[in-house]
Design an enzyme around this catalytic site. Structure first.
Site, PDB file in Angstrom:
ATOM      1  N   PRO A 178       0.829  -1.213   0.000  1.00 47.46           N
ATOM      2  CA  PRO A 178       0.000   0.000   0.000  1.00 47.46           C
ATOM      3  C   PRO A 178       0.862   1.261   0.000  1.00 47.46           C
ATOM      4  CG  PRO A 178      -0.681  -1.531   1.728  1.00 47.46           C
ATOM      5  CD  PRO A 178       0.624  -2.029   1.191  1.00 47.46           C
ATOM      6  N   GLU A 179       0.414   2.242  -0.752  1.00 49.43           N
ATOM      7  CA  GLU A 179       1.155   3.501  -0.819  1.00 49.43           C
ATOM      8  C   GLU A 179       0.356   4.593  -0.095  1.00 49.43           C
ATOM      9  OE1 GLU A 179       3.142   4.174  -4.480  1.00 49.43           O
ATOM     10  OE2 GLU A 179       3.091   2.067  -5.036  1.00 49.43           O
TER      11      GLU A 179
ATOM     12  N   LYS B 196       2.959   6.872   4.798  1.00 51.30           N
ATOM     13  CA  LYS B 196       2.337   5.557   4.923  1.00 51.30           C
ATOM     14  C   LYS B 196       1.978   5.222   6.374  1.00 51.30           C
ATOM     15  CE  LYS B 196       5.103   3.889   1.043  1.00 51.30           C
ATOM     16  NZ  LYS B 196       6.067   2.849   0.654  1.00 51.30           N
TER      17      LYS B 196
ATOM     18  N   ARG C 293      13.169  -4.325  -5.900  1.00 50.97           N
ATOM     19  CA  ARG C 293      11.838  -4.500  -6.456  1.00 50.97           C
ATOM     20  C   ARG C 293      11.799  -3.942  -7.852  1.00 50.97           C
ATOM     21  NH1 ARG C 293       7.731  -2.306  -2.339  1.00 50.97           N
ATOM     22  NH2 ARG C 293       9.386  -0.870  -1.885  1.00 50.97           N
TER      23      ARG C 293
END
Ligand SMILES: [Zn+2]
Length: 257
Positions: free
Chosen positions: A2-3, A51, A245
């Site tokens: 989640p951002e 976040k 990533r």
């Protein structure tokens, strides 16, 4: 993962469900806080920064972070939970609802006055009322040899960007993600783009990625096949937890530096 936009909208949902309400039950399913009981406390505020999420009563601030898998759900009392009970880390209930945090990466109970210690090191919050583009730029420029793809992910520069939006922002600005920060053409415009993209994702979802997750599919601008690669660095001082990533880009619109 989640951002910032997800966390921002989560805060909105929890705000609607909890603010002004008295807690009738609190259940911390993390050993360190298992005995914490907030029954009778009124929820004052729910806020996000990057976040990070904060549920504040007049006495404490409950700090949570979704990390990889975390999610908050709000249920009417008696309603069946839509996720496995065993993954619940925190339950905050009122007369009407149960707010349940599942698979949260972090749960922490802080005195209100201590809350700042969680976010002091972070860069300006892209979705916060105090967004400060000049400060974000200053922080980015401190490490001019670092690739922009990694710098955007580092929450100490700008708070709220994750793996999806860093790819999108570089694409929109036609910047290859491996470009050193110091070589990015018009860095202020890239910072403004970051602010715009996150704001749009937070306020006008759903938002469709143009390059993220679209390996080998055509670039929406020029039709070239989208490429992806891992972008990492061996910097022990790097605070990025998941360095290796994939980042996605168009090899034609975003030529290598
Ligand atoms: Zn292209």
């Amino acid at each position: 993962m989640p951002e910032g936009d997800t966390v921002f909208r989560t805060a909105e949902r929890l705000r609607t469900a909890l603010v002004g309400k008295t807690l009738t039950r609190s259940d911390f399913r993390v050993p360190r806080y298992a005995t914490v009981d907030l029954v009778g406390e009124v929820v004052d505020e729910v806020a996000s920064y990057g976040k990070h999420l904060f549920v504040r009563t007049d006495r404490v601030s409950i700090h949570t972070h979704l990390k990889m898998e975390g999610v908050w759900r709000v249920f009417h009392c008696g309603q069946r939970w839509t996720k496995p009970r065993v993954t619940a880390r925190l339950v905050l209930a009122t007369d009407e609802v149960e707010a349940v945090g599942f698979s949260l990466g972090k749960v922490q109970v802080l005195a209100r006055a201590e809350e700042h210690t969680v976010i002091d090191h972070l860069g300006p919050d892209l979705l916060g009322p105090g967004w400060d583009a000049t400060e974000a730029l200053r922080r980015l420029r401190e490490y001019p040899r670092r690739s922009i793809g990694l710098a955007l992910l580092d929450q100490r520069n700008l708070a709220g960007i994750g793996n999806i939006y860093r790819s999108e922002i570089c694409f929109l600005r036609r910047v290859h993600p491996a470009t050193p920060v110091g070589d990015v053409t018009d860095l202020p415009a890239l910072v403004d783009e970051s602010h715009r993209v996150l704001g749009q994702a937070a306020h006008r979802p759903p938002w469709r990625p143009m390059v993220y997750g679209r390996t080998r599919r055509p670039c929406p601008r020029c039709g070239t096949a989208i490429a992806s690669r891992l972008l990492g660095e061996d910097d022990p001082a790097d605070h990025i937890t998941q360095r290796e990533r994939g980042i996605f880009f168009c090899p034609r619109c975003q030529p290598p530096p």
